[in-house]
Design a protein around this motif. Structure first.
Motif, mmCIF file in Angstrom:
data_model
loop_
_atom_site.group_PDB
_atom_site.id
_atom_site.type_symbol
_atom_site.label_atom_id
_atom_site.label_comp_id
_atom_site.label_asym_id
_atom_site.label_seq_id
_atom_site.Cartn_x
_atom_site.Cartn_y
_atom_site.Cartn_z
ATOM 1 N N ARG A 177 0.810 -1.228 0.000
ATOM 2 C CA ARG A 177 0.000 0.000 0.000
ATOM 3 C C ARG A 177 0.838 1.269 0.000
ATOM 4 N NH1 ARG A 177 -5.185 -1.473 1.948
ATOM 5 N NH2 ARG A 177 -5.581 -3.456 0.916
ATOM 6 N N LEU A 207 1.838 5.434 4.721
ATOM 7 C CA LEU A 207 1.382 4.803 5.957
ATOM 8 C C LEU A 207 2.145 5.365 7.154
ATOM 9 C CD1 LEU A 207 -0.600 2.632 6.916
ATOM 10 C CD2 LEU A 207 1.232 0.984 6.684
ATOM 11 N N ARG A 246 3.490 8.361 7.395
ATOM 12 C CA ARG A 246 2.979 9.714 7.654
ATOM 13 C C ARG A 246 1.632 9.657 8.371
ATOM 14 N NH1 ARG A 246 5.152 10.536 2.633
ATOM 15 N NH2 ARG A 246 3.176 10.176 1.570
ATOM 16 N N ALA A 247 0.744 8.786 7.922
ATOM 17 C CA ALA A 247 -0.604 8.701 8.492
ATOM 18 C C ALA A 247 -0.600 8.204 9.929
ATOM 19 C CB ALA A 247 -1.481 7.803 7.627
ATOM 20 N N THR A 248 0.312 7.299 10.257
ATOM 21 C CA THR A 248 0.340 6.730 11.610
ATOM 22 C C THR A 248 1.260 7.488 12.560
ATOM 23 O OG1 THR A 248 2.123 5.191 11.021
ATOM 24 C CG2 THR A 248 -0.156 4.391 10.792
ATOM 25 N N ALA A 305 -2.656 0.730 14.933
ATOM 26 C CA ALA A 305 -2.564 1.951 14.128
ATOM 27 C C ALA A 305 -2.396 1.626 12.650
ATOM 28 C CB ALA A 305 -1.403 2.814 14.623
ATOM 29 N N VAL A 306 -1.545 0.664 12.352
ATOM 30 C CA VAL A 306 -1.310 0.285 10.955
ATOM 31 C C VAL A 306 -2.566 -0.339 10.361
ATOM 32 C CG1 VAL A 306 0.005 -1.264 9.449
ATOM 33 C CG2 VAL A 306 1.188 0.084 11.186
ATOM 34 N N LYS A 326 -5.631 0.118 11.231
ATOM 35 C CA LYS A 326 -6.635 1.161 11.057
ATOM 36 C C LYS A 326 -6.378 1.941 9.774
ATOM 37 C CE LYS A 326 -8.781 5.162 13.137
ATOM 38 N NZ LYS A 326 -8.886 6.035 14.290
ATOM 39 N N GLU A 327 -5.141 2.321 9.538
ATOM 40 C CA GLU A 327 -4.804 3.077 8.328
ATOM 41 C C GLU A 327 -4.957 2.232 7.067
ATOM 42 O OE1 GLU A 327 -4.364 6.311 7.787
ATOM 43 O OE2 GLU A 327 -4.819 6.536 9.912
#
Length: 101
Positions: free
Chosen positions: A50, A55, A57-59, A83-84, A86-87
């Protein structure tokens, strides 16, 4: 006898995890096996498929920490795993094992 040189390419399962369903099945299969290193590696494979940079940055977890923790040698915290997932648009689900009483 003539020697034939065969060129090979390193196999990366991340190249073959294309859909959300495939990603979920891949991680679920690792969970069913019960080996923590396989679970971490499977989540890491899906993360690479992905895009680990986005990922990260988002987490809020560094890309290097994601690669290290989500590898067969890694030992990610539950917070990292959640967290991973969820993203990635996934949840961790727990079900009874179905053992006879």
């Amino acid at each position: 006898m003539t020697k034939v040189k065969v060129e090979t390419k390193r196999f990366d399962p991340a190249d073959y995890v294309r859909s959300d369903e495939e990603a979920a099945l891949y991680i679920s299969d690792a969970l069913a096996g019960g080996d923590p290193s396989e679970v971490a590696a499977a989540i890491g494979t899906v993360a690479r498929a992905r895009g680990a940079s986005g990922l990260a940055r988002a987490t809020g977890i560094s890309r290097a920490a994601l690669y290290k923790g989500l590898s067969a040698e890694g030992n990610p915290t539950l917070a990292t795993v959640l967290a991973v997932l969820k993203e990635l648009g996934m949840t961790l689900k727990v079900e009874p094992e179905g053992r006879a009483a």
